[in-house]
Design a protein around this motif. Structure first.
Motif, short mmCIF file in Angstrom:
data_model
loop_
_atom_site.label_atom_id
_atom_site.label_comp_id
_atom_site.label_asym_id
_atom_site.label_seq_id
_atom_site.Cartn_x
_atom_site.Cartn_y
_atom_site.Cartn_z
N ILE A 50 0.87 -1.34 0.14
CA ILE A 50 0.07 0.01 0.08
C ILE A 50 0.84 1.33 0.07
O ILE A 50 0.48 2.03 -0.64
CB ILE A 50 -1.05 -0.09 1.17
CG1 ILE A 50 -1.80 -1.16 0.95
CG2 ILE A 50 -1.53 1.14 1.47
CD1 ILE A 50 -2.81 -1.58 2.45
N GLU A 51 1.92 1.16 0.88
CA GLU A 51 2.74 2.43 0.77
C GLU A 51 3.32 2.71 -0.34
O GLU A 51 3.67 4.07 -0.74
CB GLU A 51 4.16 2.19 1.78
CG GLU A 51 3.61 2.05 3.11
CD GLU A 51 4.76 1.77 4.06
OE1 GLU A 51 5.79 1.33 3.72
OE2 GLU A 51 4.55 1.59 5.23
N LEU A 52 3.75 1.90 -1.24
CA LEU A 52 4.25 1.98 -2.44
C LEU A 52 3.32 2.66 -3.44
O LEU A 52 3.86 3.56 -4.46
CB LEU A 52 4.80 0.61 -3.10
CG LEU A 52 6.07 0.08 -2.58
CD1 LEU A 52 6.35 -1.48 -3.09
CD2 LEU A 52 7.37 0.94 -2.84
N ASP A 53 2.21 2.55 -3.59
CA ASP A 53 1.15 3.09 -4.50
C ASP A 53 -0.12 2.73 -4.12
O ASP A 53 -0.80 1.62 -4.47
CB ASP A 53 1.27 2.68 -5.94
CG ASP A 53 0.61 3.54 -6.95
OD1 ASP A 53 -0.24 4.33 -6.36
OD2 ASP A 53 0.82 3.24 -7.97
N PRO A 54 -0.78 3.47 -3.17
CA PRO A 54 -2.11 3.19 -2.54
C PRO A 54 -3.42 3.36 -3.72
O PRO A 54 -4.06 2.65 -3.50
CB PRO A 54 -2.16 4.02 -1.27
CG PRO A 54 -1.40 5.35 -1.74
CD PRO A 54 -0.31 4.87 -2.53
N ALA A 55 -3.18 3.95 -4.77
CA ALA A 55 -4.17 4.08 -5.65
C ALA A 55 -4.10 3.08 -6.94
O ALA A 55 -5.18 3.13 -7.64
CB ALA A 55 -4.02 5.66 -6.31
N SER A 56 -3.09 2.42 -6.84
CA SER A 56 -2.88 1.17 -7.90
C SER A 56 -4.03 0.33 -7.71
O SER A 56 -4.20 -0.06 -6.47
CB SER A 56 -1.59 0.85 -7.98
OG SER A 56 -1.40 -0.14 -7.03
N ASP A 57 -4.28 -0.56 -8.65
CA ASP A 57 -5.18 -1.67 -8.65
C ASP A 57 -4.80 -2.74 -7.39
O ASP A 57 -5.39 -3.14 -6.57
CB ASP A 57 -5.36 -2.52 -9.74
CG ASP A 57 -6.15 -1.76 -10.69
OD1 ASP A 57 -6.68 -0.94 -10.62
OD2 ASP A 57 -6.13 -2.19 -11.96
N ILE A 58 -3.37 -2.74 -7.50
CA ILE A 58 -2.74 -3.94 -6.15
C ILE A 58 -2.75 -3.04 -5.02
O ILE A 58 -3.30 -3.74 -3.95
CB ILE A 58 -1.44 -4.10 -6.61
CG1 ILE A 58 -1.52 -5.04 -8.02
CG2 ILE A 58 -0.66 -4.91 -5.49
CD1 ILE A 58 -0.11 -5.45 -8.52
N GLY A 59 -2.70 -1.71 -4.96
CA GLY A 59 -2.74 -0.99 -3.61
C GLY A 59 -4.16 -1.29 -3.23
O GLY A 59 -4.20 -1.33 -1.81
N ILE A 60 -5.12 -0.93 -4.01
CA ILE A 60 -6.56 -1.04 -3.35
C ILE A 60 -6.82 -2.55 -3.04
O ILE A 60 -7.62 -2.75 -2.08
CB ILE A 60 -7.46 -0.47 -4.71
CG1 ILE A 60 -7.19 1.03 -4.90
CG2 ILE A 60 -8.74 -0.98 -4.24
CD1 ILE A 60 -7.97 1.55 -6.10
N LYS A 61 -6.35 -3.45 -3.82
CA LYS A 61 -6.49 -4.90 -3.37
C LYS A 61 -6.09 -5.28 -1.80
O LYS A 61 -6.42 -5.82 -1.06
CB LYS A 61 -5.95 -5.85 -4.39
CG LYS A 61 -7.06 -6.03 -5.75
CD LYS A 61 -6.27 -6.75 -6.64
CE LYS A 61 -7.09 -6.95 -7.90
NZ LYS A 61 -6.63 -7.93 -8.96
N ALA A 62 -4.75 -4.65 -1.71
CA ALA A 62 -4.01 -4.82 -0.63
C ALA A 62 -4.81 -4.11 0.47
O ALA A 62 -4.67 -4.69 1.61
CB ALA A 62 -2.52 -4.30 -0.43
N LYS A 63 -5.31 -2.96 0.13
CA LYS A 63 -6.02 -2.29 1.43
C LYS A 63 -7.22 -3.06 1.86
O LYS A 63 -7.75 -3.34 3.05
CB LYS A 63 -6.58 -0.89 0.99
CG LYS A 63 -5.44 0.10 0.93
CD LYS A 63 -6.50 1.42 0.36
CE LYS A 63 -5.42 2.47 -0.01
NZ LYS A 63 -6.00 3.60 -0.63
#
Length: 73
Positions: free
Chosen positions: A52-65
């Motif tokens: 999430i820290e690396l890119d909270p707005a990316s698809d993976i960041g959203i899935k991680a959240k």
């Protein structure tokens, strides 16, 4: 036993990828999935947070959240 060997192999691969590409989210996310599968939830949370820290707005960041929120319930 065979599954355990595959899990260990996957862990090693994703750790190598993290060392080679520390700013790529994918290996952190996949490693967190492995840790969830084997019941190491604190480690899973650690790698999800980094993802999430690396890119909270990316698809993976959203899935991680989403996955992190589910673990924290």
């Amino acid at each position: 036993m065979e599954d355990e060997g595959k899990i260990n192999e996957a862990q090693e691969i994703y750790m190598k990828l993290i060392n080679l590409y520390p700013k790529e989210q994918y290996p952190y996310y996949k490693l967190s999935s492995i840790y969830i599968k084997i019941g190491k939830l604190q480690l899973a949370k650690k790698f999800l947070k980094r993802c999430i820290e690396l890119d909270p707005a990316s698809d993976i960041g959203i899935k991680a959240k989403i996955k992190l929120e589910e673990l924290n319930e």
